[in-house]
Design an enzyme around this catalytic site. Structure first.
Site, PDB file in Angstrom:
ATOM      1  N   TRP A  98       0.853  -1.190   0.000  1.00  0.00           N
ATOM      2  CA  TRP A  98       0.000   0.000   0.000  1.00  0.00           C
ATOM      3  C   TRP A  98       0.885   1.236   0.000  1.00  0.00           C
ATOM      4  CZ3 TRP A  98      -2.228   2.630   4.815  1.00  0.00           C
ATOM      5  CH2 TRP A  98      -3.152   3.636   4.444  1.00  0.00           C
ATOM      6  N   ASP A 180      -1.984  -5.519   8.905  1.00  0.00           N
ATOM      7  CA  ASP A 180      -2.855  -4.489   8.339  1.00  0.00           C
ATOM      8  C   ASP A 180      -4.159  -5.183   7.942  1.00  0.00           C
ATOM      9  OD1 ASP A 180      -4.135  -2.483   6.973  1.00  0.00           O
ATOM     10  OD2 ASP A 180      -2.410  -1.894   5.776  1.00  0.00           O
ATOM     11  N   LYS A 215     -14.054   0.176   5.150  1.00  0.00           N
ATOM     12  CA  LYS A 215     -14.624  -0.585   4.038  1.00  0.00           C
ATOM     13  C   LYS A 215     -15.758  -1.485   4.492  1.00  0.00           C
ATOM     14  CE  LYS A 215     -10.457   0.760   2.549  1.00  0.00           C
ATOM     15  NZ  LYS A 215      -9.466   1.422   3.426  1.00  0.00           N
TER      16      LYS A 215
END
Length: 371
Positions: A98, A180, A215
């Protein structure tokens, strides 16, 4: 960001609407939430990631703080490691990872980011052997960053068997793992998406778990996240919690109340929790349907090359393999916007537009052939 199939607007989950009504119906509270945020939220979030029967949660050797979504949790975790973790300053990041990971690490004095092989462009799949080789060669007790699921940007995930191999290396090298967890429930389901994390949590490894609810609950603007530290000693965990509070105090004092209250209402109420799981699964299924629709459309229009990797990848993103020039061609001619490295977000691609995108990709590949 996940958008609806019909209106293409950011999707607000009905369970979130109902939870927010319940939160607003309570007497208003504008007090500070405290350095660690809501204890109820932290407990429920940690159970979601680690499992309600996790031994560290039961004996107090795991502690949690509410954070400013996943990014804030990662930043707080890296700040904590920068200040208080002495065995190694090396942070191992997948290549690619990321885009914000190296930026976060760069702002934590003393930490040094180093890549390990992850994605093989020639096969558009996981370079597992290269990953193991690089981790075996890494410094002892390094900090290893792992994506729990829906690897960003590639969409290429680790299998159950490969997680076991990674755990063996991590134990042998005494890595401290920083997880993560940005997409739990958004890829396959709530349990399958953390199978690697749960495997590591059952071992003796210490680790940090950075969770985001942007999300899977659609709470992007509310900044709802959690950071959990798992140790093998309850007394050490209590001391670490004080240090996490100190780090949070110096950066932002305390997290916002409203979004955390919504997440707590959903996770803590059986009816809302069941509704959330249904709605979350519907989003995950829709993402998979979009992925397969794009793959089918690319095959149908005869786009040059093999596109099977798009169907094989998982989660919100697809690493298409398109070049920078091809991506620019898509933007300039077709107003299709994607990262220069070829990453597309399936969250904003309805099935109805997959044919248009496939035809545009066909033109881009033919007009700008890779050298």
């Amino acid at each position: 960001m996940y958008r609806g199939e019909q209106d293409e607007q950011p999707y607000v989950l009905p369970c979130v609407v109902e939870a927010e009504k319940r939160v607003i119906a309570q007497p208003p509270n504008k007090e500070y939430s405290g350095y660690g945020g809501s204890a109820a939220f932290c407990r429920l979030a940690a159970e979601l990631a680690l499992g309600p029967s996790n031994a560290a949660l039961a004996d107090g050797s795991a502690v949690s703080v509410q954070a400013l979504s996943g990014t804030g949790a990662l930043r707080l975790g890296c700040e904590f490691l920068s200040r208080y973790y002495s065995p190694s300053n090396v942070v191992l990041l997948s290549s690619p990872t990321w885009v914000n990971h190296p930026h976060i690490i760069a702002r934590c004095p003393g930490l040094e980011a180093r890549p390990y092989r992850y994605y093989e462009p020639s096969t558009r799949s996981l370079d597992y052997e290269g990953m193991i080789q690089d981790l075996e060669a890494a410094p002892e007790a390094a900090i290893l960053v792992l994506h729990a699921c829906g690897h960003n940007p590639t969409g290429v995930d680790v299998s159950r068997e490969q997680w076991a191999g990674l755990l063996a290396v991590a134990q042998r090298k005494r890595f401290l793992v920083l997880w993560d967890v940005a997409y739990q429930g958004f890829v396959r389901d709530l349990e399958a998406d953390v199978e690697g994390l749960r495997l590591f949590a059952a071992s003796s490894l210490e680790m940090l778990v950075a969770q985001s609810f942007s999300k899977n609950m659609g709470l992007y603007g509310e900044r709802v996240g959690c950071l959990t530290l798992v140790t093998d000693d309850a007394a050490a965990a209590k001391g670490a919690l004080d240090l996490l509070h100190d780090a949070a105090r110096s950066m932002y004092i305390s997290p916002p109340i409203h979004g955390g209250s919504i997440a707590t209402a959903i996770l803590g109420d059986p009816e809302l929790r069941a509704q959330w799981e249904r709605e979350l699964q519907a989003m995950a299924d829709a993402m998979a349907a979009r992925r397969h629709a794009l793959h089918a459309a690319l095959v149908e229009v005869g786009a040059p090359g093999c596109w099977d990797h798009i169907a094989a990848q998982r989660g919100m993103f697809s690493f298409t393999g398109l070049t920078r020039a091809q991506c620019q061609h898509l933007t300039n001619k077709y107003h299709i916007y994607l990262s220069p490295d070829g990453r597309i977000s399936l969250g904003g691609l309805p099935v109805a537009k997959c044919k248009y995108v496939a035809e545009a990709i066909k033109d881009a590949v033919e007009s700008c052939p890779a050298s």
